[in-house]
Design an enzyme around this catalytic site. Structure first.
Site: not given
Ligand SMILES: Cc1cc2nc3c(=O)[nH]c(=O)nc-3n(C[C@H](O)[C@H](O)[C@H](O)COP(=O)(O)OP(=O)(O)OC[C@H]3O[C@@H](n4cnc5c(N)ncnc54)[C@H](O)[C@@H]3O)c2cc1C
Length: 645
Positions: A562
């Site tokens: 998180h």
């Molecule tokens: C192991 C794990 C278990 C979890 N369990 C839960 C759960 O059960 N329930 C829940 O609510 N939350 C859970 N979470 C948290 C939740 O999944 C995250 O808070 C959420 O997915 C974050 O979303 P985001 O869009 O901020 O980032 P992300 O979903 O991480 O997306 C970022 C994206 O940007 C891409 N990216 C990064 N850098 C670059 C770059 N330089 N160039 C191009 N692309 C790039 C990445 O590859 C990725 O696809 C969990 C997280 C993890 C890791």
């Protein structure tokens, strides 16, 4: 063992192969089959939980061209399968970060706690437990009141939670109608069948210990229930990532469905293109002298540049969005100067890193018939999953329970959680043991007797309102180098709240599991765990004293995944205004044409899992962008809600 009525092994294998090929082809067709243009109206960096929504929503305007750049590859049949969660960690869809050496946490890992993050279309939603948890209403009221993020109080963000939710549980809907929606794209469901051992826990807690059954996404959190999860149980039991729900349906076929939307996978963005701003006007800017004009990225071993007419939207997540800002000269002046990065805007990027940690207690379930969760990729399991959308690969059920630590006076805003699930000791054990720098042999001895055994019950203990705050820094000015993640887990030199709270959760879980009614069904794994001493205090059971439990918590500290807060949002009027990176419209301060829309904008961590709030941020952020470019916006009708292959 295949039953006599089941199709022959050959037929099952052929069926599995055909469905695997079809699904792989469908996922892969998210990649554009048209050349990348020089300029788009919007460039979205990252197709994770938030970025998939942003790319989809912005391209609802047929007059706006949208390019989504994603560092990872397309989703796969394995990321689809709910039971695969723990197998994906450490695989090629994981960025596989680690913290810097923590003084007070992760001792079993030499203080360097593994930090998984999704590097794949769908981002971290593909590695997660699929839990749908919005947090406490007071989290958002605090964002608004304490951090000055006007427009982000609970009642103001609720419509954006509802906009993303497609709730499929009729009981939840009728119990708390105003809190749920069936109109969103992300499917939210209750597991159709659960391990009997989890049901035993639930029954004992409700009937013997008087714990109320609660919908944690309704009016209050205190109580127990099954976690709601983002899984398409009604069709093929795949994960309902925001990529599957929002992006793939429109981008499939290489871009023929919505011609103004292009997605390019394996495109690694290395820096923003920054120019001097001479446009004036109000659209999408923070009012400064610099502008984000596009991005540099690597694809197929070559470097490319693409420009944005309106905005660049960073949705690269809480680790990569701040990294990209700093690499582009937007960050703390002194830190950037140390790395010889020319400073364009001095902002507190990377500060305010917050996360949740948990500790897993291991138990053996004494009667195997009480367990049905598995993640074995056998022919039988895969056939059941592909053909009947059932069997052990189709689900990952968890029971949760919110409670208050003795220190918490705000009882409607509980600080602890205990979850249970059946988690087989899988192949990732080798990697887990290899990572343990300290007491490695003892840890191998700890796990070895349970290898191949599917009766491991995990009791996961969480502290969900941590005081500890960490910081993300660049290690170098090279975008390929992982940033430094000093998470400050369990706040070793702080006020002691975090460790006392986590110890309280562990103690309560052990009392319920080791000595209560539930103890007839399970046996705890070995005590003491490696590296920790049991107490000689005769007053308490030897494994319940503070000293042992603190050592336990500081040894097996794991992240819940998180990470939030590294591009903190703050408003003009509140105390947050001086230390925020983005304003309440998610515009990067002092830069035109640049927003951050992902989990890094949380002013403070929410009291729950972070996927649903991040989807809410994706919806809300898209709306803010559309409002700021209102003149050109015309919505197109949505596609049907449930995706099916
Ligand atoms: C192991 C794990 C278990 C979890 N369990 C839960 C759960 O059960 N329930 C829940 O609510 N939350 C859970 N979470 C948290 C939740 O999944 C995250 O808070 C959420 O997915 C974050 O979303 P985001 O869009 O901020 O980032 P992300 O979903 O991480 O997306 C970022 C994206 O940007 C891409 N990216 C990064 N850098 C670059 C770059 N330089 N160039 C191009 N692309 C790039 C990445 O590859 C990725 O696809 C969990 C997280 C993890 C890791």
């Amino acid at each position: 063992m295949l039953s006599s009525s089941a199709p022959s092994l050959t037929l099952q294998l052929i069926t599995i192969s055909i469905i695997t090929l079809q699904r792989t082809r469908d996922h892969n067709s998210i990649d554009t089959n048209r050349p990348i243009a020089d300029t788009y109206d919007y460039i979205v960096v990252g197709s994770g939980t938030a970025g998939s929504i942003v790319g989809s929503r912005l391209s609802e305007d047929p007059g706006a061209s949208v390019l989504v750049l994603e560092a990872g590859g397309p989703q796969t049949v394995l990321t689809d399968m709910p039971a695969m969660e723990r197998r994906l960690i450490g695989s090629d869809v994981d960025w596989s970060y680690r913290t810097t050496r923590q003084a007070g946490a992760g001792w079993a890992f030499g203080g360097r706690v593994p930090i998984p993050r999704g590097r794949v279309v769908g981002g971290s939603h593909n590695l997660n437990f699929m839990v749908y948890s919005r947090g406490n209403r007071r989290d958002f009221d605090s964002w608004s009141q304490r951090f000055g993020a006007s427009g982000w109080s609970y009642w103001e963000v609720l419509p954006y939670f509802l906009r993303s939710e497609n709730q499929t549980d009729r009981e939840i809907l009728s119990a708390n109608a105003g809190y749920h929606s069936t109109a969103g794209r992300m499917v939210v469901a209750t597991p159709p069948s659960v391990d009997p051992i989890l049901q035993k826990w639930m029954d004992i807690q409700v009937q013997q210990n008087g714990i109320p059954i609660v919908d944690q996404n309704g009016p209050g959190q205190l109580g127990i229930n099954w976690f709601q999860q983002t899984i398409y149980y009604q069709s093929n039991a795949t994960r309902s990532t925001t990529a599957s729900a929002y992006l793939e349906p429109y981008a499939r076929g290489g871009g023929t469905i919505r011609p103004n939307l292009q997605v390019l996978t394996r495109a690694f963005v290395t820096r923003l293109v920054m120019t001097t701003d001479n446009t004036g006007g109000s659209s999408g800017g923070g009012g400064g002298g610099v502008r984000a004009a596009g991005v540099h990225y690597e694809h197929n071993g070559r470097e490319h540049t693409v420009y944005a007419r309106r905005e660049v939207v960073l949705s690269a997540g809480s680790i990569n969005s701040p990294q990209l800002l700093m690499l582009s000269g937007i960050g703390p002046r002194q830190h950037l100067q140390e790395l010889n990065i020319p400073v364009l805007v001095d902002l507190p990027v990377g500060y305010n890193l917050k996360d949740h940690v948990y500790v897993q207690l291991d138990y053996q379930v004494l009667n195997k018939s009480l367990v049905n969760s598995r993640n074995d990729l056998t022919v039988e399991n895969m056939y059941d999953y592909y053909v009947g959308a059932g069997g052990p690969l189709a689900q990952y059920p968890l029971v949760y329970q919110y409670l208050n630590s003795p220190m918490n006076n705000e009882t409607d805003w509980p600080d602890l959680q205990i979850d249970l699930n059946v988690a087989p000791v899988g192949n990732n054990l080798t990697a887990l043991v290899a990572n343990k720098a300290v007491h490695r042999q003892q840890w191998e001895d700890y796990y070895r007797p349970h290898l191949g055994d599917n009766t491991r019950l995990g009791i996961l203990c969480f502290h969900y309102r941590p005081h500890s705050v960490g910081r993300l820094r660049l290690a170098t000015a090279d975008p390929h180098d992982q940033p430094l993640l000093d998470t400050n887990y369990l706040d070793y030199r702080g006020d002691g709240y975090d460790i006392r709270a986590l110890v309280a959760a562990i103690r309560q879980a052990m009392i319920w599991a080791n000595t209560g009614q539930f103890s007839q069904y399970v046996r705890p794994w070995q005590h003491p765990i490696p590296g920790c001493q049991l107490c000689t205090d005769a007053v308490q059971a030897i494994h319940l004293c503070d000293q042992y439990l603190e050592c336990y918590a500081r040894s097996l500290t794991m992240t819940v995944g998180h990470q939030v807060g590294t591009c903190k949002m703050g408003g003009g009027g509140g105390t947050g205004s001086t230390d925020s990176v983005v304003d309440e419209r998610l515009r990067v301060r002092g830069v035109r044409g640049l927003r951050v829309v992902d989990a890094s904008i949380y002013p403070d961590i929410t009291n729950g899992n972070t996927n649903a709030p991040t989807a809410m941020i994706g919806e809300y952020g898209s709306q803010l962008i559309r409002d700021d470019h209102q003149k050109s916006y015309r919505a197109v009708p949505p596609l049907p809600l449930i995706m099916s292959y």
